[in-house]
Design an enzyme around this catalytic site. Structure first.
Site, PDB file in Angstrom:
ATOM      1  CD  GLU A  99      -3.610  -2.290   7.448  1.00  0.00           C
ATOM      2  OE1 GLU A  99      -2.472  -2.487   7.039  1.00  0.00           O
ATOM      3  OE2 GLU A  99      -4.268  -1.278   7.163  1.00  0.00           O
ATOM      4  CE  LYS A 147      -0.149   3.397   4.721  1.00  0.00           C
ATOM      5  NZ  LYS A 147      -0.121   3.571   6.182  1.00  0.00           N
ATOM      6  CG  HIS A 190      -5.948   2.055   4.994  1.00  0.00           C
ATOM      7  ND1 HIS A 190      -5.527   3.024   5.885  1.00  0.00           N
ATOM      8  CD2 HIS A 190      -4.936   1.162   4.903  1.00  0.00           C
ATOM      9  CE1 HIS A 190      -4.307   2.718   6.304  1.00  0.00           C
ATOM     10  NE2 HIS A 190      -3.924   1.589   5.725  1.00  0.00           N
ATOM     11  CD  GLU A 221      -3.043   5.638   6.563  1.00  0.00           C
ATOM     12  OE1 GLU A 221      -3.008   5.719   5.316  1.00  0.00           O
ATOM     13  OE2 GLU A 221      -2.128   5.116   7.235  1.00  0.00           O
ATOM     14  CG  ASN A 227      -1.688   1.244   1.429  1.00  0.00           C
ATOM     15  OD1 ASN A 227      -1.766   2.077   0.523  1.00  0.00           O
ATOM     16  ND2 ASN A 227      -2.279   1.414   2.606  1.00  0.00           N
ATOM     17  N   GLY A 268       2.434   2.421  10.774  1.00  0.00           N
ATOM     18  CA  GLY A 268       3.404   3.500  10.615  1.00  0.00           C
ATOM     19  C   GLY A 268       4.110   3.898  11.906  1.00  0.00           C
ATOM     20  CB  SER A 276       5.065  -1.700  12.052  1.00  0.00           C
ATOM     21  OG  SER A 276       4.660  -0.363  12.285  1.00  0.00           O
TER      22      SER A 276
HETATM   23  P1  PGA Z   1       2.736   0.376   7.681  1.00  0.00           P
HETATM   24  O1  PGA Z   1       1.265   0.611   6.997  1.00  0.00           O
HETATM   25  O2  PGA Z   1       3.259  -0.922   7.130  1.00  0.00           O
HETATM   26  O3  PGA Z   1       3.540   1.554   7.270  1.00  0.00           O
HETATM   27  O4  PGA Z   1       2.512   0.294   9.158  1.00  0.00           O
HETATM   28  C1  PGA Z   1       0.358  -0.431   6.854  1.00  0.00           C
HETATM   29  C2  PGA Z   1      -0.925   0.086   6.230  1.00  0.00           C
HETATM   30  O5  PGA Z   1      -1.373   1.177   6.596  1.00  0.00           O
HETATM   31  O6  PGA Z   1      -1.528  -0.572   5.360  1.00  0.00           O
END
Ligand code: PGA
Length: 261
Positions: A176, A16, A104, A106, A14, A182, A222
Site C-alpha cells: 500500500e 477502519k 497498516h 495508519e 478494511n 484515501g 484507492s
Molecule cells: P483506501 O484505503 O482504499 O481508502 O485508499 C486502503 C487501506 O488503507 O487499506
C-alpha cells in the site's frame, strides 16, 4: 520470478474506524446478497470491521453460511495479561477470525508501530492459526527520492524475520503506497506491478522461491470498481486491500466482481 502460480485473489475490505455494529450488520447482509458462489469460487473475500462489530458479523456469516472470511484490523502480540485496551490474537481466533491486518500504515504512523512490533504481531497471529495481512508501503517523500524499494524491502525483511518458509507461503502481504491511501490517487497498474514483483523477489531471498511463488500480494490504495480489473490483471497482484470503497456494499461487490468486467 515465476508468476504463473495459481494464487487465488483475496479482496479484503478494511473498514477502519467506520460503522457501529448495527451498520456493520446491514453492510455484511447487503454484501452477502450481492455476492454469489460464482464470486467465491474465483475470489476469496474478507471483511475487517472494528473490534466491537466482530461478534455481530461473525454470527451473521455463520448463521447465513456466507463464505466471506472474517478479518480484524489489528491485535496485540501477547495472549493475555495486563495490557489495558489491547485485544489478543487468542480472542480473535475464538471469534473465527481468519485474517488479521498487521502493520497498516495508519498504525505505523499514528500509533508508532515499529517493524519489530509488526514482526511480533505476525508471529502472534500465526501462532493462533490465523493469516496475517502484513502491510508495507512507502511515503510520497520516499517515493520521490527513489527509496521505494529500500523502504518496502526493509519492511518485508523485518516483518518476516523468523517466520518459516511454510508460514510465509500461506501469508498475505499488502503493498500500500501511503500516498495512495484515501487520496483517490492510485499507483498505475505498471507501477503497482513493478513494486509487487520486487516484493516477491525480496520474499524469495528471505523465504525461498517456493514461498515467494505462493505468497499472495495485495495492492491497496484507492482501489475502486473502475480501476480494480486493471490492477488485478497484473501478474504479481493477487488481490486488493480496500478502504473507502469497502464501506458501501455495491462498490465493494463491484470490486470483488472485477473478473466479470
Ligand atoms: P483506501 O484505503 O482504499 O481508502 O485508499 C486502503 C487501506 O488503507 O487499506
Amino acid at each position: 520470478m515465476p508468476t504463473d502460480h495459481p494464487r487465488k485473489p483475496l479482496i479484503s475490505g478494511n473498514w477502519k474506524m467506520h460503522h457501529n455494529h448495527f451498520e456493520a450488520l446491514q453492510l455484511v447482509q447487503k454484501l452477502a446478497f450481492r455476492l454469489s458462489d460464482d464470486d467465491y469460487d474465483v475470489t476469496d473475500v474478507s471483511v475487517h470491521p472494528p473490534f466491537t462489530d466482530l461478534r455481530t458479523v461473525q454470527t451473521t456469516l455463520d448463521v447465513d453460511k456466507v463464505p466471506i472470511k472474517l478479518g480484524a484490523q489489528n491485535c496485540y502480540f501477547e495472549d493475555k495479561g495486563a495490557f489495558t485496551g489491547e485485544v489478543s490474537p487468542a480472542m480473535l481466533a475464538k471469534l473465527d477470525v481468519a485474517l488479521v491486518i498487521v502493520g497498516h500504515s495508519e498504525r505505523r504512523e499514528a500509533f508508532g508501530e515499529s517493524d519489530e512490533l509488526v514482526n511480533k504481531k505476525v508471529h502472534a497471529v500465526l501462532r493462533h492459526g490465523m493469516t496475517p495481512i502484513m502491510c508495507v508501503g512507502e511515503t510520497l517523500d520516499e517515493r520521490d527520492s527513489g527509496n521505494t524499494e529500500a523502504k518496502v524491502a526493509g519492511q518485508v525483511r523485518a516483518g518476516l524475520a523468523g517466520v518459516s518458509a511454510e508460514a510465509v507461503a500461506a501469508m498475505v502481504i499488502a503493498y500500500e503506497p501511503i500516498w495512495a491511501i484515501g487520496t483517490g490517487r492510485n499507483a498505475t497498474p505498471e507501477d503497482a506491478q513493478a513494486t509487487t514483483s520486487y516484493i516477491r523477489g525480496v520474499v524469495a531471498e528471505v523465504a525461498g522461491t517456493d514461498a515467494a511463488a505462493a505468497v499472495r500480494i495485495q495492492y491497496g490504495g484507492s482501489v475502486k470498481p473502475a480501476n480494480a480489473a486493471e490492477l488485478m490483471a497484473q501478474p504479481d497482484i493477487d488481490g486488493a486491500l480496500v478502504g473507502g470503497a469497502s464501506l458501501e456494499a455495491d462498490e465493494f461487490a463491484a470490486i470483488v466482481q472485477f473478473h466479470r468486467h
